[in-house]
Design a protein around this motif. Sequence first.
Motif, mmCIF file in Angstrom:
data_model
loop_
_atom_site.group_PDB
_atom_site.id
_atom_site.type_symbol
_atom_site.label_atom_id
_atom_site.label_comp_id
_atom_site.label_asym_id
_atom_site.label_seq_id
_atom_site.Cartn_x
_atom_site.Cartn_y
_atom_site.Cartn_z
ATOM 1 N N GLY A 170 0.780 -1.228 0.000
ATOM 2 C CA GLY A 170 0.000 0.000 0.000
ATOM 3 C C GLY A 170 0.811 1.277 0.000
ATOM 4 O O GLY A 170 0.268 2.362 0.127
ATOM 5 N N LYS A 171 2.108 1.174 -0.141
ATOM 6 C CA LYS A 171 2.993 2.337 -0.119
ATOM 7 C C LYS A 171 3.572 2.591 -1.502
ATOM 8 O O LYS A 171 4.046 1.677 -2.169
ATOM 9 N N PHE A 172 3.521 3.852 -1.949
ATOM 10 C CA PHE A 172 4.112 4.272 -3.213
ATOM 11 C C PHE A 172 5.595 4.521 -2.978
ATOM 12 O O PHE A 172 5.979 5.220 -2.036
ATOM 13 N N ILE A 173 6.434 3.941 -3.841
ATOM 14 C CA ILE A 173 7.887 4.082 -3.700
ATOM 15 C C ILE A 173 8.508 4.357 -5.069
ATOM 16 O O ILE A 173 8.233 3.648 -6.032
ATOM 17 N N GLY A 174 9.345 5.366 -5.140
ATOM 18 C CA GLY A 174 10.134 5.637 -6.333
ATOM 19 C C GLY A 174 11.556 5.168 -6.095
ATOM 20 O O GLY A 174 12.150 5.472 -5.057
ATOM 21 N N ILE A 175 12.094 4.415 -7.041
ATOM 22 C CA ILE A 175 13.459 3.893 -6.903
ATOM 23 C C ILE A 175 14.323 4.434 -8.043
ATOM 24 O O ILE A 175 14.043 4.197 -9.218
ATOM 25 N N ARG A 226 13.012 15.251 -7.410
ATOM 26 C CA ARG A 226 11.829 14.404 -7.625
ATOM 27 C C ARG A 226 11.609 13.463 -6.442
ATOM 28 O O ARG A 226 10.483 13.260 -6.007
ATOM 29 N N MET A 227 12.690 12.900 -5.912
ATOM 30 C CA MET A 227 12.543 11.999 -4.768
ATOM 31 C C MET A 227 12.030 12.763 -3.549
ATOM 32 O O MET A 227 11.205 12.243 -2.796
ATOM 33 N N GLU A 228 12.469 13.987 -3.356
ATOM 34 C CA GLU A 228 11.963 14.806 -2.250
ATOM 35 C C GLU A 228 10.488 15.134 -2.454
ATOM 36 O O GLU A 228 9.713 15.155 -1.488
ATOM 37 N N GLU A 229 10.072 15.389 -3.692
ATOM 38 C CA GLU A 229 8.664 15.647 -3.989
ATOM 39 C C GLU A 229 7.802 14.430 -3.640
ATOM 40 O O GLU A 229 6.705 14.565 -3.088
ATOM 41 N N TYR A 247 7.532 14.261 0.115
ATOM 42 C CA TYR A 247 6.651 15.323 0.590
ATOM 43 C C TYR A 247 5.181 14.950 0.388
ATOM 44 O O TYR A 247 4.322 15.288 1.197
ATOM 45 N N ALA A 248 4.909 14.217 -0.689
ATOM 46 C CA ALA A 248 3.540 13.797 -0.999
ATOM 47 C C ALA A 248 3.117 12.558 -0.197
ATOM 48 O O ALA A 248 2.002 12.078 -0.350
ATOM 49 N N GLY A 249 4.002 12.035 0.640
ATOM 50 C CA GLY A 249 3.652 10.899 1.490
ATOM 51 C C GLY A 249 4.152 9.549 1.004
ATOM 52 O O GLY A 249 3.893 8.529 1.624
ATOM 53 N N GLY A 250 4.866 9.540 -0.112
ATOM 54 C CA GLY A 250 5.422 8.299 -0.628
ATOM 55 C C GLY A 250 6.820 8.061 -0.089
ATOM 56 O O GLY A 250 7.320 8.801 0.750
#
Length: 92
Positions: A45-50, A66-69, A72-75
């Motif tokens: 259930g968690k959004f993750i950018g790698i 982008r990773m900080e964004e 900040y959005a909760g991901g």
Amino acid sequence: MMTPEGHEKKTIKKYLDSIGAWHFSPSMTGFGKAGVPDIIVCLNGKFIGIEVKREGKEPTPLQNKRMEEIKYAGGGALWGTAERVIGALKFL
């Protein structure tokens, strides 16, 4: 022929498949948002950018932004080699 970073991505995707995570790699053919992470994941259930990097490389300033964004959005967002990324994912 696969790049060194390509091998890292392949290893991470294989791990994501093994744990049942949903993931995809955006294809930024000039129409997407620059700096988007290499692999987008939904895990538990968690959004993750790698952002995948080979040994000795670091994200660019735009990739860091982008990773900080995402954070900040909760991901979640992380970067590194396959070994580092997989190690971090095991804690989620």
